[in-house]
Every structure is written in C-alpha cells, then in structure tokens.
Write an enzyme that holds these catalytic residues in place. Structure first.
Site, PDB file in Angstrom:
ATOM      1  N   CYS A   4      14.440 -23.511  20.850  1.00  0.00           N
ATOM      2  CA  CYS A   4      16.051 -23.376  20.168  1.00  0.00           C
ATOM      3  C   CYS A   4      15.998 -24.967  19.557  1.00  0.00           C
ATOM      4  O   CYS A   4      16.109 -25.912  19.980  1.00  0.00           O
ATOM      5  CB  CYS A   4      17.015 -22.545  20.740  1.00  0.00           C
ATOM      6  SG  CYS A   4      18.536 -23.315  20.229  1.00  0.00           S
ATOM      7  N   HIS A  20      16.653 -14.350  16.293  1.00  0.00           N
ATOM      8  CA  HIS A  20      17.233 -15.363  17.342  1.00  0.00           C
ATOM      9  C   HIS A  20      18.898 -15.841  16.497  1.00  0.00           C
ATOM     10  O   HIS A  20      19.558 -16.600  16.836  1.00  0.00           O
ATOM     11  CB  HIS A  20      15.843 -16.937  17.218  1.00  0.00           C
ATOM     12  CG  HIS A  20      16.586 -17.800  17.711  1.00  0.00           C
ATOM     13  ND1 HIS A  20      16.730 -17.994  18.951  1.00  0.00           N
ATOM     14  CD2 HIS A  20      17.261 -18.310  17.609  1.00  0.00           C
ATOM     15  CE1 HIS A  20      16.456 -19.878  18.845  1.00  0.00           C
ATOM     16  NE2 HIS A  20      17.605 -19.880  18.309  1.00  0.00           N
ATOM     17  N   GLU A  21      18.317 -16.563  15.238  1.00  0.00           N
ATOM     18  CA  GLU A  21      19.712 -16.892  14.199  1.00  0.00           C
ATOM     19  C   GLU A  21      20.764 -15.523  14.293  1.00  0.00           C
ATOM     20  O   GLU A  21      21.710 -16.325  14.129  1.00  0.00           O
ATOM     21  CB  GLU A  21      19.163 -17.234  13.233  1.00  0.00           C
ATOM     22  CG  GLU A  21      17.911 -18.191  12.640  1.00  0.00           C
ATOM     23  CD  GLU A  21      18.377 -19.823  13.806  1.00  0.00           C
ATOM     24  OE1 GLU A  21      19.697 -20.172  13.502  1.00  0.00           O
ATOM     25  OE2 GLU A  21      17.510 -19.798  14.436  1.00  0.00           O
ATOM     26  N   HIS A  59      21.900 -16.021  17.483  1.00  0.00           N
ATOM     27  CA  HIS A  59      23.102 -17.436  17.720  1.00  0.00           C
ATOM     28  C   HIS A  59      25.006 -17.422  16.648  1.00  0.00           C
ATOM     29  O   HIS A  59      25.952 -17.138  17.127  1.00  0.00           O
ATOM     30  CB  HIS A  59      23.119 -18.314  16.736  1.00  0.00           C
ATOM     31  CG  HIS A  59      22.408 -19.689  17.559  1.00  0.00           C
ATOM     32  ND1 HIS A  59      22.396 -20.207  18.586  1.00  0.00           N
ATOM     33  CD2 HIS A  59      20.451 -19.784  17.275  1.00  0.00           C
ATOM     34  CE1 HIS A  59      21.434 -21.289  18.403  1.00  0.00           C
ATOM     35  NE2 HIS A  59      20.178 -21.011  17.943  1.00  0.00           N
TER      36      HIS A  59
END
Length: 175
Positions: free
Chosen positions: A88, A130-131, A134
C-alpha cells in the site's frame, strides 16, 4: 499534471469512511484528474481519494495497461481465491501475502453520473478490492492474520515513526 502527496499510516483520513459523491462539479473533475495523474507514477496500481486527503468515495487504477477511475464504487461480485503479495502506498516499506478474491467486479459512476463497471482477475481484482477497502477506512494490513500479521507488525514497529500528514506536521508514532 498534478501529482498529489500521499497520506501515510497514522493520518486519521485513512481510517475515516469516505462520503458518497453527491456533487458533480469542476472540483470533482479536478479531483479525478489528480487521482489519474497521481496513480500514473511508476510502481503504482491504485489510489483512493482519502490517500491524497479527500474523503470522497473515488479511486483510480492503473493495472496491466488499464487506467481509469470509479466514483461511489461498490463491489458487486467476487469469485475464487487469489493469494499474493500486497502493499500500500500509505504503508510504505511493508508488504505481505494477502488472500483476496481472484475475480472482482466494481460498479459506480463516472463524472457525468453514467454507470461504470470495472471487472478483472488477478492483480486488477486485488486492486479493486484494495481501493474499495480504503474508501471504508480500512487498510490491507487490518485483515492479515497469524504469522502474516505478526511479520507486518514487526516491520511497522521497527520503523518507530512515520512522516506526519502531507499538509505539514512532524513525525508521529506508528501506534
């Protein structure tokens, strides 16, 4: 081209769930341009808006020759398993094997509020998941378990401090 500075572990914006985009204006267009410019720095695959200090549900991606963005993304489908290295931009110097879905489909909208769907396998699937994490205020290290988590935490602790927010400020303790 505007490459925005990154927010790092310890900055509260990374742990705050992002707001849905409701105003589609020039400021949002500038944000998307910055997301796309910033994700094109070599070695980057994805970037969530909170990683550059903006708490809006938006991310950009640049994986395997595919460059784009999604506003108000939501994962609508996943399938299979994919265990691979993950890192990351907001947790520099730390990478760990992380189990993710091998296939992911994200739906959202574009700047004109038209529906957008992005789907992929392997690294693109990992990036989409992953995004999206976030934007909920979650980091990939949060889901690590067992020895993978212990190794990542040892690495983080060995660094003692991380830089403060991009807007200024001194170093902060990691935990």
């Amino acid at each position: 081209m505007t490459v925005r500075p990154l927010r790092l572990l310890g900055d509260p914006v990374l742990r705050t769930p992002c707001d849905l985009v409701t105003t589609f204006d020039a400021a949002l267009e500038a944000l998307v341009t910055d997301l796309l410019d910033t994700v094109q720095v070599p070695g980057r695959a994805g970037l969530a808006a909170n990683q550059i200090g903006t708490s809006l549900a938006a991310f950009s991606y640049n994986v395997e020759g595919r460059l784009g963005y999604v506003l108000n993304p939501r994962i609508v489908e996943t399938d299979g398993e994919y265990d691979g290295e993950e890192a990351c931009l907001s947790v520099p110097g730390v990478q760990a094997r992380r189990l993710r879905a091998a296939y992911a489909r994200v739906e959202g909208v574009d700047l004109r509020q038209r529906p957008v769907a992005v789907e992929g396998t392997g690294e693109l699937a990992r990036c989409l998941q992953h995004e999206t994490d976030h934007l909920r205020g979650e980091l990939y290290i949060d889901a690590l378990t067992g020895e993978r988590r212990r190794a990542a935490m040892r690495l983080l602790r060995s660094r003692a401090t991380i830089p403060g927010p991009a807007s200024g400020g001194g170093d902060r303790p990691l935990v």
